[in-house]
Design an enzyme around this catalytic site. Structure first.
Site, PDB file in Angstrom:
ATOM      1  N   TYR A  58       9.106 -98.515  63.211  1.00 30.56           N
ATOM      2  CA  TYR A  58       9.966 -99.611  63.667  1.00 30.56           C
ATOM      3  C   TYR A  58       9.366-100.322  64.874  1.00 30.56           C
ATOM      4  O   TYR A  58       9.790-101.418  65.226  1.00 30.56           O
ATOM      5  CB  TYR A  58      11.357 -99.106  64.072  1.00 30.56           C
ATOM      6  N   HIS A  68       9.251 -89.583  57.308  1.00 30.35           N
ATOM      7  CA  HIS A  68       9.947 -90.811  56.911  1.00 30.35           C
ATOM      8  C   HIS A  68      10.057 -90.990  55.401  1.00 30.35           C
ATOM      9  O   HIS A  68      11.033 -91.546  54.892  1.00 30.35           O
ATOM     10  CB  HIS A  68       9.239 -92.026  57.526  1.00 30.35           C
TER      11      HIS A  68
END
Length: 283
Positions: free
Chosen positions: A54, A114
């Site tokens: 991110y 992730h």
């Protein structure tokens, strides 16, 4: 079950407590992230969900310090980038997070893989590096994100074979139009806490008739209905917003409760993801 509140927590298999609702910061720009996180923390949130990919771990950490909320009270999550594979890359990534964010005081509350990309050897190496980091005090709880049941079975096999560690948390896209009963059932059997990303379906279902009657009955927004559903399902929802009012509004979901019949109505048994779905990735 005792009444839920913004201060409610769940005890993970690692022994640590995780707040039952968190702020997601996916795609929140670096310039806006400090304000967003600061607003959430001052509104009573104590759970921030970030990821290295991110690119906003740094502003999150700065905001935690600026809020003057004790670090020990903030549950900070980040994730191994999907492009990083294997033991060494994972070890380097964990070190990088802590080196670049001294405000975290040397530890990450929850570290997730992730996505289940790469080879079995890659995934096994990732987990080994995470287990080592946990033993060194750099990570408190371990988990995965976007794993299918076959990936979970694979990981459990390695743990049972002696690789160590415990899967404390799993994170998936979850909402009434994507219930993932197979994955949720696996987690319930194994004592894995379930987090829900995109619990608001990226605002694509706010006019859905399933929500309209409940909105009218309870005097709540569609987002608040969805978050209440997620909480009552036993999930930890991670709503995202850049708007101060909505951040506070998303936390105002503890003064009503959906009935069993209403929860059943929201059980659509559909498979309609609003984003990527790595759970389908082959072993």
């Amino acid at each position: 079950m005792p009444p839920l509140s913004l201060a409610s927590t769940i005890r993970l298999s690692s022994g640590y407590l995780m707040p039952r609702i968190g702020l997601g910061v996916y795609q929140i720009p670096i310039a806006e992230c400090p304000r967003v996180v600061w607003t959430a923390l001052t509104a009573g949130y104590r759970h921030i969900d970030s990821a290295t990919s991110y690119r906003n771990e740094r502003p999150c950490s700065i905001a935690i310090a600026a809020s003057e909320t004790p670090r020990s009270e903030v549950f900070f999550t980040t994730k191994l980038p999907p492009k990083l594979r294997g033991y060494e890359k994972t070890k380097e990534s964990i070190h990088g997070v802590l080196a670049e964010n001294p405000e975290l005081d040397g530890y990450i509350d929850l570290y997730l893989i992730h996505a289940p990309y790469g080879t079995p050897e890659d995934r096994r190496g990732q987990w080994r590096a995470m287990v080592e980091a946990q033993k060194d005090g750099k990570i408190r709880s371990l988990g995965v994100s976007n794993y299918g049941v076959h990936h979970l079975d694979e990981l459990k096999g390695w743990i049972d074979a002696g690789d160590g560690g415990v899967i404390s948390v799993g994170q998936w896209e979850l909402h009434p139009w994507l219930g993932r009963k197979d994955i949720v059932g696996w987690c319930q059997r194994e004592g894995v806490a379930v987090q829900a990303w995109s619990p608001l379906v990226r605002a694509t279902r706010m006019e859905d008739p399933l929500l309209a009657l409940l909105v009218k009955k309870y005097g709540k927004t569609p987002a608040q209905i969805l978050l209440r559903w997620s909480l009552q399902m036993g999930f930890t929802p991670l709503p995202k917003s850049t708007h101060d009012e909505r951040i506070r509004e998303n936390a105002d979901v503890f003064d009503f409760e959906l009935t069993n019949e209403e929860m059943d109505t929201l059980d659509t048994e559909m498979y309609e993801p609003c984003s990527w779905d790595p759970t389908k990735e082959r072993i």
